[in-house]
Design an enzyme around this catalytic site. Sequence first.
Site, PDB file in Angstrom:
ATOM      1  N   ASP A  67       0.812  -1.220   0.000  1.00 44.07           N
ATOM      2  CA  ASP A  67       0.000   0.000   0.000  1.00 44.07           C
ATOM      3  C   ASP A  67       0.847   1.271   0.000  1.00 44.07           C
ATOM      4  O   ASP A  67       2.068   1.224   0.157  1.00 44.07           O
ATOM      5  CB  ASP A  67      -0.959  -0.001   1.207  1.00 44.07           C
ATOM      6  CG  ASP A  67      -0.275  -0.383   2.510  1.00 44.07           C
ATOM      7  OD1 ASP A  67       0.966  -0.340   2.578  1.00 44.07           O
ATOM      8  OD2 ASP A  67      -0.975  -0.723   3.459  1.00 44.07           O
ATOM      9  N   ASN A 136      -7.563  -2.292  13.924  1.00 46.91           N
ATOM     10  CA  ASN A 136      -8.943  -2.606  13.545  1.00 46.91           C
ATOM     11  C   ASN A 136      -9.026  -3.854  12.658  1.00 46.91           C
ATOM     12  O   ASN A 136     -10.050  -4.119  12.062  1.00 46.91           O
ATOM     13  CB  ASN A 136      -9.585  -1.400  12.832  1.00 46.91           C
ATOM     14  CG  ASN A 136      -8.854  -1.037  11.546  1.00 46.91           C
ATOM     15  OD1 ASN A 136      -7.897  -1.698  11.155  1.00 46.91           O
ATOM     16  ND2 ASN A 136      -9.309   0.005  10.871  1.00 46.91           N
ATOM     17  N   HIS A 138      -7.151  -4.409   9.923  1.00 53.10           N
ATOM     18  CA  HIS A 138      -6.837  -4.239   8.498  1.00 53.10           C
ATOM     19  C   HIS A 138      -5.541  -4.950   8.114  1.00 53.10           C
ATOM     20  O   HIS A 138      -4.642  -5.130   8.932  1.00 53.10           O
ATOM     21  CB  HIS A 138      -6.854  -2.768   8.055  1.00 53.10           C
ATOM     22  CG  HIS A 138      -5.735  -1.911   8.517  1.00 53.10           C
ATOM     23  ND1 HIS A 138      -5.921  -0.609   8.948  1.00 53.10           N
ATOM     24  CD2 HIS A 138      -4.398  -2.117   8.589  1.00 53.10           C
ATOM     25  CE1 HIS A 138      -4.750  -0.083   9.258  1.00 53.10           C
ATOM     26  NE2 HIS A 138      -3.817  -0.972   9.048  1.00 53.10           N
ATOM     27  N   GLU A 143      -9.502  -1.862   4.800  1.00 57.52           N
ATOM     28  CA  GLU A 143     -10.160  -1.458   6.036  1.00 57.52           C
ATOM     29  C   GLU A 143     -11.423  -2.279   6.282  1.00 57.52           C
ATOM     30  O   GLU A 143     -11.993  -2.848   5.341  1.00 57.52           O
ATOM     31  CB  GLU A 143     -10.555   0.026   5.925  1.00 57.52           C
ATOM     32  CG  GLU A 143      -9.361   0.982   5.853  1.00 57.52           C
ATOM     33  CD  GLU A 143      -8.689   1.217   7.202  1.00 57.52           C
ATOM     34  OE1 GLU A 143      -8.585   0.288   8.017  1.00 57.52           O
ATOM     35  OE2 GLU A 143      -8.236   2.360   7.418  1.00 57.52           O
TER      36      GLU A 143
HETATM   37  C1  GLP Z   1      -0.458   0.395   8.554  1.00 56.02           C
HETATM   38  C2  GLP Z   1      -0.144  -0.345   7.244  1.00 56.02           C
HETATM   39  C3  GLP Z   1      -0.291  -1.828   7.416  1.00 56.02           C
HETATM   40  C4  GLP Z   1       0.330  -2.240   8.722  1.00 56.02           C
HETATM   41  C5  GLP Z   1      -0.514  -1.711   9.841  1.00 56.02           C
HETATM   42  C6  GLP Z   1       0.042  -1.976  11.231  1.00 56.02           C
HETATM   43  O1  GLP Z   1      -1.486   1.298   8.453  1.00 56.02           O
HETATM   44  N1  GLP Z   1      -0.909   0.073   6.138  1.00 56.02           N
HETATM   45  O2  GLP Z   1       0.297  -2.500   6.307  1.00 56.02           O
HETATM   46  O3  GLP Z   1       0.378  -3.642   8.819  1.00 56.02           O
HETATM   47  O4  GLP Z   1      -0.857  -0.360   9.662  1.00 56.02           O
HETATM   48  O5  GLP Z   1       1.068  -1.101  11.526  1.00 56.02           O
HETATM   49  P1  GLP Z   1       2.072  -1.288  12.717  1.00 56.02           P
HETATM   50  O6  GLP Z   1       2.951  -2.413  12.328  1.00 56.02           O
HETATM   51  O7  GLP Z   1       2.794   0.017  12.816  1.00 56.02           O
HETATM   52  O8  GLP Z   1       1.263  -1.604  13.921  1.00 56.02           O
END
Ligand code: GLP
Length: 251
Positions: A67, A136, A138, A143
Amino acid sequence: MRVIIEENYESMSKRAASLISAQILLKPNSVLGLATGSTPLRMYKELINMYKVGAVDFSEIITFNLDEYVGLPMEEINSYKHYMYDNFFRHININSDNINIPDGMAPDIEKECSEYEAKIHARGGIDFQVLGIGNNGHIGFNEPDLKFKAATHLVELDEETISANSRFFNTIEDVPKQAVSMGIRAIMGAKKILLLASGKCKAEVVRKALYEGITPEVPASILQLHPDVTVIIDRDAAACIGAGNINMINI
Ligand code: GLP
């Protein structure tokens, strides 16, 4: 689904890096699906260290990132392109032609989405997909929704995601409201999936995603349907999983 519980973030990251290096050893031109966020940071460091001692060679790999925010240029430190080069790509011998990250600056985002989808398809899909998980549920920026979105698509980010990711920005207003995300089809089409989670704040969503019903309201829950998923989490992230649910414990 194999669930591996590691003692801490460091051992989780080492285990993840060793799975990726094994994948590359078996198939040097692997197509890797890569994630951003704080969770895989240490895993990238481990892979860089392995590369420096000659234990892994990235020269033939192809990567697709999950992404990207809409409207953040590469120079902006919170763009995922910046993150990937800073934390991984510029430290290894990857061929820059083989790096694919959705372009959140593209003038026509819909076109960018369909071209990204086509590029993944043209490479024969993903061999090994790395995922983190949002608070959440995702994956990538898929989402919670009423339906799973199959293709690469433009996302309106959730309030919860904007708030969670605001920790990287000066103010919450600076967090982009939109992103481009690989869809569920390319993720679920990966031959192997590795899901990582670390910390108490992920414990409840990890339990929900892995052990409750499959629903687009918890996008990661769809991973229950994939035939080859490895979940590596640390003890804190495993805190809400009942002992009877764990199929492999690594102490
Ligand atoms: C972000 C990314 C995801 C990631 C997630 C968790 O928004 N788009 O690909 O897995 O949130 O992030 P973190 O590893 O900082 O908890």
